[in-house]
Design an enzyme around this catalytic site. Structure first.
Site, PDB file in Angstrom:
ATOM      1  N   CYS A 280      42.005 -40.886   7.435  1.00 35.14           N
ATOM      2  CA  CYS A 280      41.108 -40.237   8.407  1.00 35.14           C
ATOM      3  C   CYS A 280      39.916 -39.501   7.782  1.00 35.14           C
ATOM      4  O   CYS A 280      38.773 -39.783   8.152  1.00 35.14           O
ATOM      5  CB  CYS A 280      41.864 -39.299   9.332  1.00 35.14           C
ATOM      6  SG  CYS A 280      43.627 -39.537   9.429  1.00 35.14           S
ATOM      7  N   ARG A 309      52.370 -40.636   0.012  1.00 36.51           N
ATOM      8  CA  ARG A 309      52.900 -39.409   0.608  1.00 36.51           C
ATOM      9  C   ARG A 309      54.115 -38.955  -0.182  1.00 36.51           C
ATOM     10  O   ARG A 309      54.991 -39.758  -0.485  1.00 36.51           O
ATOM     11  CB  ARG A 309      53.300 -39.661   2.071  1.00 36.51           C
ATOM     12  CG  ARG A 309      52.089 -39.956   2.918  1.00 36.51           C
ATOM     13  CD  ARG A 309      52.434 -40.176   4.362  1.00 36.51           C
ATOM     14  NE  ARG A 309      51.228 -40.609   5.071  1.00 36.51           N
ATOM     15  CZ  ARG A 309      51.202 -41.082   6.301  1.00 36.51           C
ATOM     16  NH1 ARG A 309      52.327 -41.173   6.978  1.00 36.51           N
ATOM     17  NH2 ARG A 309      50.070 -41.450   6.863  1.00 36.51           N
ATOM     18  N   GLN A 327      48.857 -49.014   6.068  1.00 36.34           N
ATOM     19  CA  GLN A 327      48.965 -49.101   7.523  1.00 36.34           C
ATOM     20  C   GLN A 327      47.910 -50.032   8.099  1.00 36.34           C
ATOM     21  O   GLN A 327      46.896 -50.277   7.468  1.00 36.34           O
ATOM     22  CB  GLN A 327      48.744 -47.720   8.142  1.00 36.34           C
ATOM     23  CG  GLN A 327      49.798 -46.708   7.797  1.00 36.34           C
ATOM     24  CD  GLN A 327      49.456 -45.354   8.380  1.00 36.34           C
ATOM     25  OE1 GLN A 327      48.344 -44.871   8.214  1.00 36.34           O
ATOM     26  NE2 GLN A 327      50.399 -44.760   9.073  1.00 36.34           N
ATOM     27  N   ASP A 329      45.607 -49.287   9.918  1.00 43.11           N
ATOM     28  CA  ASP A 329      45.032 -48.015  10.326  1.00 43.11           C
ATOM     29  C   ASP A 329      43.601 -48.201  10.824  1.00 43.11           C
ATOM     30  O   ASP A 329      42.818 -48.914  10.205  1.00 43.11           O
ATOM     31  CB  ASP A 329      45.026 -47.096   9.093  1.00 43.11           C
ATOM     32  CG  ASP A 329      44.775 -45.653   9.456  1.00 43.11           C
ATOM     33  OD1 ASP A 329      44.887 -45.316  10.643  1.00 43.11           O
ATOM     34  OD2 ASP A 329      44.469 -44.869   8.537  1.00 43.11           O
ATOM     35  N   HIS A 331      40.309 -45.875  12.814  1.00 44.05           N
ATOM     36  CA  HIS A 331      39.777 -44.719  13.524  1.00 44.05           C
ATOM     37  C   HIS A 331      38.682 -45.200  14.435  1.00 44.05           C
ATOM     38  O   HIS A 331      37.721 -45.811  13.979  1.00 44.05           O
ATOM     39  CB  HIS A 331      39.308 -43.656  12.531  1.00 44.05           C
ATOM     40  CG  HIS A 331      40.464 -43.120  11.749  1.00 44.05           C
ATOM     41  ND1 HIS A 331      40.823 -43.623  10.528  1.00 44.05           N
ATOM     42  CD2 HIS A 331      41.400 -42.198  12.085  1.00 44.05           C
ATOM     43  CE1 HIS A 331      41.928 -43.016  10.129  1.00 44.05           C
ATOM     44  NE2 HIS A 331      42.308 -42.154  11.044  1.00 44.05           N
ATOM     45  N   LYS A 411      48.862 -38.068  22.848  1.00 44.21           N
ATOM     46  CA  LYS A 411      49.306 -39.179  22.007  1.00 44.21           C
ATOM     47  C   LYS A 411      50.216 -40.124  22.778  1.00 44.21           C
ATOM     48  O   LYS A 411      50.962 -39.699  23.652  1.00 44.21           O
ATOM     49  CB  LYS A 411      50.086 -38.581  20.823  1.00 44.21           C
ATOM     50  CG  LYS A 411      50.767 -39.580  19.923  1.00 44.21           C
ATOM     51  CD  LYS A 411      51.435 -38.896  18.744  1.00 44.21           C
ATOM     52  CE  LYS A 411      52.749 -38.234  19.126  1.00 44.21           C
ATOM     53  NZ  LYS A 411      53.613 -37.960  17.973  1.00 44.21           N
ATOM     54  N   HIS A 457      43.071 -42.142  16.411  1.00 45.02           N
ATOM     55  CA  HIS A 457      43.800 -42.670  15.249  1.00 45.02           C
ATOM     56  C   HIS A 457      44.775 -43.685  15.825  1.00 45.02           C
ATOM     57  O   HIS A 457      45.503 -43.363  16.763  1.00 45.02           O
ATOM     58  CB  HIS A 457      44.657 -41.611  14.558  1.00 45.02           C
ATOM     59  CG  HIS A 457      43.959 -40.346  14.194  1.00 45.02           C
ATOM     60  ND1 HIS A 457      43.603 -40.049  12.904  1.00 45.02           N
ATOM     61  CD2 HIS A 457      43.588 -39.281  14.937  1.00 45.02           C
ATOM     62  CE1 HIS A 457      43.046 -38.848  12.872  1.00 45.02           C
ATOM     63  NE2 HIS A 457      43.024 -38.362  14.089  1.00 45.02           N
TER      64      HIS A 457
HETATM   65 ZN   LIG Z   1      43.999 -41.064  11.115  1.00 43.16          ZN
END
Ligand SMILES: [Zn+2]
Ligand SMILES: [Zn+2]
Length: 582
Positions: A280, A309, A327, A329, A331, A411, A457
């Site tokens: 992000c 992580r 991911q 992923d 945005h 979410k 996200h």
């Molecule tokens: Zn994010």
């Protein structure tokens, strides 16, 4: 449902008392610590002193527990003055109960409750079943021994934890035992090794090494992500893995997430840096690079690079709980009036993707505005009503977790069920009103004013490592044709057939199929057995007959029979199936 859950928890906890009673019956010197109900069962932590018990002792303990059940003993609550209870605990020399009672006393309690069942008393808050006949015979089973530190603190003494499983009925217990057995057979850590997909090494805990075959699966998944999770209108980027602490301070990670990050100090530049646990903040920088007009939104920046992580060692598990992950992923930087269409598009993608993998959507949760929140109430209201509308339009059932959202935005979570009915959380779609503010992101709106975009996200597969672990188990290692590292295996009958196998191999490879030849000097029976263990979708036995005809003899995975097919038809069929992600 709720009531049933309470009832079963009460039964499970009551069984912990019976376990303790049976243990004391067999080992009167044992010192009891605590015995709560847990998911699917219960446990009791016990100090056996110098005595070592093992799983062979379970039968005798279970027998005594069953005996207590049959006697239909009531659970009787007795209240005692706390000092009296403390004196009794001291007299019995049980340091754990002493500590528990002292703790209660410090918190200002003056009375404690003791529950007595048969001859056995235990300090407990309750509740329990009224009497032991409420627990059905055969509905529980002791299943595991483990060491556990008193109060979970490694400075304390290691106690013996006896785990039990317990369900409302014997049938439910049997179903669960069957599920565990099935899950063990499907364990992706075991299959990953057998199928040469990935390995782990003590030098990199929680960070999988993908072997050539596993890498094929991973690359196919990434290709899949590009087509189905991203698709039209998504732009892929790549941002650095290592970023200055100042960035993480702006994003808030340095303050709130640092423990979960791998950080280092760069000596030459004399700066702190963090390895990215998420994309992000870097994506915020990419957005900020340009001046954006309202017409350019939504802007969808996607990235599949590896994140790191610092998950706790104890929680690591194969591919499903890792320290290095990538991911699908993205945005999405959007105007508030674009939330509805973006979420609708994402839900459509979610439906398509899980459908392809035969994963059934099980639960969808919408988490809404908590008591303390960031931004305008009106913005939240609009966003939440958009999310609801999108879910309804998509024909998806969902639950609202009122007030359970993060302070920065609502979410949607999607949970799926796999082939053996286990639930996995996969997609997350998180709205964020905060990050664009922290990074002072703007776009020029139609009316000439500057506005802050909302960020979405989103990850639909979640981490690709974890997703791979899940589908290995879901398919019990027999990955669909399009994902299989080896799609076709050619088995030569004798030495004179090897050249023909090689020719076919080249032909199939030229068509983009993944082929292997087994030209070992072994019987065809052995070769079939080996290839079956490798869970290869198509086995082709190549002997004299095949060399002389246009036909192939094909054995499909899961079938005991061979079928004869024209080569051109076979190639056509296989290519079609791959195209259809079968
Ligand atoms: Zn994010
Ligand atoms: Zn109790």
């Amino acid at each position: 449902m709720e009531k049933e859950l309470v009832a079963i928890e009460v039964k499970r906890h009551s069984l912990a008392h019976l376990l303790a009673a049976a243990v004391l019956d067999l080992w009167p010197e044992a010192k009891l610590a605590i015995g709560p109900a847990i998911e699917n069962g219960f446990y009791y932590d016990i100090d056996f002193g110098d005595v070592k018990i093992n799983e062979a002792d379970f039968r005798e303990i279970e027998k005594r527990m069953s005996h207590l059940l049959k006697q239909n003993l009531p659970f009787v609550r007795i209240e005692k003055k706390i000092d009296e209870a403390l004196a009794e605990a001291q007299a019995s020399g049980n340091p754990y109960k002493i500590e528990l009672i002292e703790g209660l006393k410090e918190r200002g309690e003056s009375v404690v409750s003791i529950y007595s069942v048969g001859k056995f008393d235990d300090l407990c808050r309750g509740p329990h079943v009224e009497s032991t006949n409420k627990i059905l015979p055969g509905s529980f089973k002791l299943n595991k021994l483990a060491g556990a530190y008193w109060r979970g603190d490694e400075k304390n003494k290691m106690l013996t934890r006896i785990y039990g499983l317990a369900f409302a009925t014997k049938a439910e217990l049997d179903d669960y035992l069957h599920l565990i057995e099935e899950a063990e057979k499907r364990d992706h850590r075991k299959l990953g090794k057998e199928l040469d997909l990935f390995m782990m090494h003590e030098y990199a805990p929680g960070m999988p090494f993908f072997l050539p075959k596993g890498m094929i699966v991973l690359l196919e998944l990434i290709k899949f992500v590009r087509e189905y999770s991203y698709g039209e209108g998504y732009q892929e980027i790549r941002t650095p893995h290592l970023l200055n602490a100042d960035l993480w301070k702006t994003s808030g990670h340095w303050e709130h997430y640092q423990e979960d990050m791998f950080c280092l100090h760069h000596a030459e530049d004399d700066i702190d840096m963090g390895i990215k646990p998420m994309n992000c903040p870097a994506h915020m920088l990419v957005f900020k690079r340009d001046i954006h007009s309202y017409k350019e939104l939504p802007l969808r920046l996607a990235e599949t690079t590896t994140l790191y992580r610092n998950e706790k060692s104890g929680t690591l598990q194969g591919l499903t709980r890792v320290r290095s992950l990538s991911q699908d992923d993205t945005h999405i930087f959007a105007r508030p009036d674009q939330i509805l269409s973006e979420i609708s598009d994402l839900l459509q993608k979610v439906k398509n993707i899980y459908n392809i993998f035969n994963l059934q959507i099980d639960e969808i949760h919408l988490s809404t505005r908590p008591e303390s929140f960031l931004g305008e109430k009106a913005t939240w209201d609009l966003a939440e009503s958009n999310l609801k509308e999108a879910l309804e339009k998509a024909g998806l059932n969902y639950q609202i977790n009122e007030g359970d959202g993060a302070f920065y935005g609502p979410k949607i979570d999607v949970k799926v069920k796999d082939a053996i009915g286990r639930q996995w959380q996969l997609a997350t779609i998180q709205l964020d009103f905060q990050l664009p503010q922290r990074f002072e992101l703007h776009y020029d709106d139609a009316d000439g004013t500057q506005k802050t975009p909302v960020v979405i996200h989103r990850a639909l597969l979640g981490s690709m490592e974890r997703f791979m672990g899940i589908i290995i188990e879901h398919y019990a290692g027999a990955l669909p044709l399009w994902l299989s590292p080896v799609q076709i295996k050619l088995l030569s009958v004798g030495e004179k057939h090897i050249d023909f196998c090689r020719q076919l191999e080249e032909e199939f490879k030229a068509l983009g199929l993944r082929v292997e030849v087994d030209d070992h000097n072994e019987t065809v029976g052995n070769k079939i057995r080996k290839a079956t263990q490798e869970k290869i979708p198509y086995l082709l036995v190549i002997g004299d007959k095949e060399m002389e005809s246009e036909n192939l003899v094909i054995r499909e995975r899961g079938s005991q029979d061979n079928k004869e097919m024209k080569k051109t038809d076979f190639v056509h069929d296989v290519s079609e199936k791959i195209k259809l992600k079968q």
